[in-house]
Design a protein around this motif. Sequence first.
Motif, PDB file in Angstrom:
ATOM      1  N   HIS A 266       0.826  -1.222   0.000  1.00  0.00           N
ATOM      2  CA  HIS A 266       0.000   0.000   0.000  1.00  0.00           C
ATOM      3  C   HIS A 266       0.859   1.270   0.000  1.00  0.00           C
ATOM      4  O   HIS A 266       0.419   2.310   0.460  1.00  0.00           O
ATOM      5  CB  HIS A 266      -0.947   0.014   1.203  1.00  0.00           C
ATOM      6  CG  HIS A 266      -1.895  -1.144   1.229  1.00  0.00           C
ATOM      7  ND1 HIS A 266      -3.049  -1.179   0.486  1.00  0.00           N
ATOM      8  CD2 HIS A 266      -1.822  -2.337   1.890  1.00  0.00           C
ATOM      9  CE1 HIS A 266      -3.674  -2.338   0.706  1.00  0.00           C
ATOM     10  NE2 HIS A 266      -2.947  -3.057   1.548  1.00  0.00           N
ATOM     11  N   ASN A 267       2.053   1.163  -0.526  1.00  0.00           N
ATOM     12  CA  ASN A 267       2.942   2.324  -0.589  1.00  0.00           C
ATOM     13  C   ASN A 267       3.674   2.345  -1.931  1.00  0.00           C
ATOM     14  O   ASN A 267       4.861   2.626  -1.998  1.00  0.00           O
ATOM     15  CB  ASN A 267       3.936   2.298   0.574  1.00  0.00           C
ATOM     16  CG  ASN A 267       4.703   3.612   0.708  1.00  0.00           C
ATOM     17  OD1 ASN A 267       4.210   4.677   0.332  1.00  0.00           O
ATOM     18  ND2 ASN A 267       5.913   3.544   1.233  1.00  0.00           N
ATOM     19  N   TRP A 268       2.947   2.019  -2.990  1.00  0.00           N
ATOM     20  CA  TRP A 268       3.514   2.135  -4.326  1.00  0.00           C
ATOM     21  C   TRP A 268       3.238   3.557  -4.821  1.00  0.00           C
ATOM     22  O   TRP A 268       2.082   3.990  -4.874  1.00  0.00           O
ATOM     23  CB  TRP A 268       2.875   1.109  -5.258  1.00  0.00           C
ATOM     24  CG  TRP A 268       3.347  -0.320  -4.991  1.00  0.00           C
ATOM     25  CD1 TRP A 268       3.863  -0.799  -3.848  1.00  0.00           C
ATOM     26  CD2 TRP A 268       3.319  -1.402  -5.914  1.00  0.00           C
ATOM     27  NE1 TRP A 268       4.167  -2.114  -3.960  1.00  0.00           N
ATOM     28  CE2 TRP A 268       3.846  -2.532  -5.238  1.00  0.00           C
ATOM     29  CE3 TRP A 268       2.896  -1.558  -7.235  1.00  0.00           C
ATOM     30  CZ2 TRP A 268       3.964  -3.784  -5.839  1.00  0.00           C
ATOM     31  CZ3 TRP A 268       3.015  -2.807  -7.831  1.00  0.00           C
ATOM     32  CH2 TRP A 268       3.557  -3.903  -7.145  1.00  0.00           C
ATOM     33  N   PHE A 269       4.287   4.267  -5.190  1.00  0.00           N
ATOM     34  CA  PHE A 269       4.160   5.679  -5.581  1.00  0.00           C
ATOM     35  C   PHE A 269       4.952   5.925  -6.860  1.00  0.00           C
ATOM     36  O   PHE A 269       5.753   5.077  -7.302  1.00  0.00           O
ATOM     37  CB  PHE A 269       4.650   6.593  -4.457  1.00  0.00           C
ATOM     38  CG  PHE A 269       6.028   6.239  -3.950  1.00  0.00           C
ATOM     39  CD1 PHE A 269       7.176   6.768  -4.545  1.00  0.00           C
ATOM     40  CD2 PHE A 269       6.170   5.368  -2.877  1.00  0.00           C
ATOM     41  CE1 PHE A 269       8.429   6.431  -4.081  1.00  0.00           C
ATOM     42  CE2 PHE A 269       7.435   5.045  -2.413  1.00  0.00           C
ATOM     43  CZ  PHE A 269       8.570   5.574  -3.010  1.00  0.00           C
ATOM     44  N   LEU A 317       1.481   6.152 -13.157  1.00  0.00           N
ATOM     45  CA  LEU A 317       0.075   6.072 -12.776  1.00  0.00           C
ATOM     46  C   LEU A 317      -0.662   4.997 -13.561  1.00  0.00           C
ATOM     47  O   LEU A 317      -1.611   4.388 -13.060  1.00  0.00           O
ATOM     48  CB  LEU A 317      -0.596   7.432 -12.997  1.00  0.00           C
ATOM     49  CG  LEU A 317      -0.164   8.564 -12.057  1.00  0.00           C
ATOM     50  CD1 LEU A 317      -0.848   9.865 -12.446  1.00  0.00           C
ATOM     51  CD2 LEU A 317      -0.465   8.197 -10.608  1.00  0.00           C
ATOM     52  N   ALA A 320      -1.320   1.280 -12.142  1.00  0.00           N
ATOM     53  CA  ALA A 320      -2.358   0.938 -11.170  1.00  0.00           C
ATOM     54  C   ALA A 320      -3.391   0.025 -11.820  1.00  0.00           C
ATOM     55  O   ALA A 320      -3.541  -0.022 -13.044  1.00  0.00           O
ATOM     56  CB  ALA A 320      -3.016   2.206 -10.642  1.00  0.00           C
ATOM     57  N   VAL A 341      -2.739   0.547  -6.070  1.00  0.00           N
ATOM     58  CA  VAL A 341      -2.946   1.988  -6.218  1.00  0.00           C
ATOM     59  C   VAL A 341      -1.576   2.660  -6.268  1.00  0.00           C
ATOM     60  O   VAL A 341      -0.717   2.382  -5.424  1.00  0.00           O
ATOM     61  CB  VAL A 341      -3.787   2.553  -5.055  1.00  0.00           C
ATOM     62  CG1 VAL A 341      -3.934   4.062  -5.182  1.00  0.00           C
ATOM     63  CG2 VAL A 341      -5.153   1.878  -5.013  1.00  0.00           C
ATOM     64  N   ALA A 343       0.362   6.066  -5.764  1.00  0.00           N
ATOM     65  CA  ALA A 343       0.224   7.379  -5.124  1.00  0.00           C
ATOM     66  C   ALA A 343       1.209   8.370  -5.739  1.00  0.00           C
ATOM     67  O   ALA A 343       2.194   7.986  -6.397  1.00  0.00           O
ATOM     68  CB  ALA A 343       0.458   7.264  -3.619  1.00  0.00           C
ATOM     69  N   ASP A 344       0.938   9.696  -5.516  1.00  0.00           N
ATOM     70  CA  ASP A 344       1.840  10.732  -6.032  1.00  0.00           C
ATOM     71  C   ASP A 344       3.155  10.785  -5.273  1.00  0.00           C
ATOM     72  O   ASP A 344       4.200  11.128  -5.838  1.00  0.00           O
ATOM     73  CB  ASP A 344       1.144  12.102  -5.955  1.00  0.00           C
ATOM     74  CG  ASP A 344      -0.071  12.177  -6.866  1.00  0.00           C
ATOM     75  OD1 ASP A 344      -0.090  11.423  -7.865  1.00  0.00           O
ATOM     76  OD2 ASP A 344      -0.992  12.956  -6.570  1.00  0.00           O
ATOM     77  N   LYS A 345       3.105  10.478  -3.987  1.00  0.00           N
ATOM     78  CA  LYS A 345       4.301  10.521  -3.149  1.00  0.00           C
ATOM     79  C   LYS A 345       4.209   9.414  -2.104  1.00  0.00           C
ATOM     80  O   LYS A 345       3.129   8.845  -1.870  1.00  0.00           O
ATOM     81  CB  LYS A 345       4.440  11.877  -2.470  1.00  0.00           C
ATOM     82  CG  LYS A 345       3.232  12.260  -1.624  1.00  0.00           C
ATOM     83  CD  LYS A 345       3.408  13.645  -1.034  1.00  0.00           C
ATOM     84  CE  LYS A 345       2.192  14.039  -0.193  1.00  0.00           C
ATOM     85  NZ  LYS A 345       2.360  15.394   0.391  1.00  0.00           N
ATOM     86  N   LEU A 347       3.621   7.362   1.131  1.00  0.00           N
ATOM     87  CA  LEU A 347       2.704   7.537   2.250  1.00  0.00           C
ATOM     88  C   LEU A 347       3.438   7.545   3.583  1.00  0.00           C
ATOM     89  O   LEU A 347       3.019   8.181   4.532  1.00  0.00           O
ATOM     90  CB  LEU A 347       1.656   6.416   2.238  1.00  0.00           C
ATOM     91  CG  LEU A 347       0.770   6.345   0.990  1.00  0.00           C
ATOM     92  CD1 LEU A 347      -0.211   5.195   1.105  1.00  0.00           C
ATOM     93  CD2 LEU A 347       0.020   7.669   0.802  1.00  0.00           C
TER      94      LEU A 347
END
Length: 484
Positions: A266-269, A317, A320, A341, A343-345, A347
């Motif tokens: 849950h920290n793919w950016f 992006l 995802a 998901v 993310a932009d940066k 988490l």
Amino acid sequence: MSTKVFLCPFFTVMEKVCLLLSLFSSCSLGSPGQGVQTGPKVTTVAGSSNVRLSCIPPPNVTITMINWKKDNWQGDPQERRNIAVFSPNFGLSFPNGPYKNRVNFSSRTVKDDASLILSRVKPGDEGVFICEVSTFPHGNFEGKVTLDVLVKPQVFLNLTTDLREGNVSTMVAVCEARGGRPKPIVVWEDLGPAFNMTEGRENRSRIGETWNVLRELWTIPERSSNRQAVGCTVKHPAFVGQLLKLTEALSIVFPPVITAITGYDHNWFLGRSHVSLKCHVDSNPPSTIGWIRINGSLPKGHILVEQQLQLDLPLLLEHAGTYVCTASNGLGHARKEVTVVIADKPLHTRTSPGGVWVLLGGVAAILLIIAFVVTTAIVCCRLRTRHKPAEHISDGDLNTKFPNTQPSASSPHVPDISAPLNIEPDVTGQKPSKLTPYYDTDGTNGESWGPLDEDKDKRNCSSLQQQYQTTASRPYISPSAHYV
């Protein structure tokens, strides 16, 4: 144990007398001190190279013949057959039969040691062997040796193939001890606490002089029993340690089950690289694993390594989506999905466990150094204070600190009373009165001032002189303690 058979010879008058006496009692021309000595029961394993059957003739006798016989010849308890003969006059003889070329005397001096060597032992050799010694003039002596022949069984452990997961009790393994003598004992061991054995059937059969023992293992095949070890132990005196153990692992086939997909934290950016998804599959036989993405194709540059989907390029992006792991092994299919998901940066800051331990170690080291320095400083200060020498004040220092005093040798702290008094004018216009110092002699070190007239001045001076002499006789007091 030995048995003696007496025979009366007929050669001279002495023999005739012997024959006459034999009608009333047994006759002997002098008996040896002991009969034939044989060893205890001999136990050996079939196929052994050599086995020794012990026989020691009686001493101090004239041996005419030594004869080895096999009792219960071919199962007939009334028949004995010669298998080896020794004569001092004619030498050695080995009659034809099953023991020819398999027996021989162990010593060249057979009259002293008539032990027999039997080679290539067979199960049929088991039984009683008789060592018969003929002597002159004492007759025949014999000793018996019992031979036990063990037959080592052959052990087989066979597992049932193509065991499928189900709810019906099935035979999963067979352990067989074949051709053993005496009868072997077969047991199942090391099945594990979770193994549910429903039955353990046993079949026994005798073939000639040997036994076959077969034991079955029954259970309900479950996927939890896959790769479960089963041990078969055969107990038999022919084995070293009297037992033999075989162990095999069960193989139960079942369709695939995907237990989990790992790798997504849950920290793919954006910009993160070297990420992967791993599909954990439980199946037998092994499954073929594939990856797909719902409503789209897999990202460019992806790598499939066994159960993993690797994305080494920086994430975008467009990466995802919902990724699906599929597994199949011919018995069935399975699939499991995970939604990713981007993310932009980040988490949160990801810190590896190794970095955390390094940081904690550095902090602990710094705290230990600070504690050591502080403790050392405190100890050093205390030691310096404890060993510091007392301060000494010289007369010159005293005059410098107190210039208006002239201390004597006995009382350096008493001031000079002859010094002129400083009398300030009265602001009211009245005649100023004289003030004279009064030193308290009760030990309070205080000063008390009061107006004095001229008549009393002389009396006060006299009193002050007396006080000076009294004070001079007191012990020395440090000026710093006397003056404030």
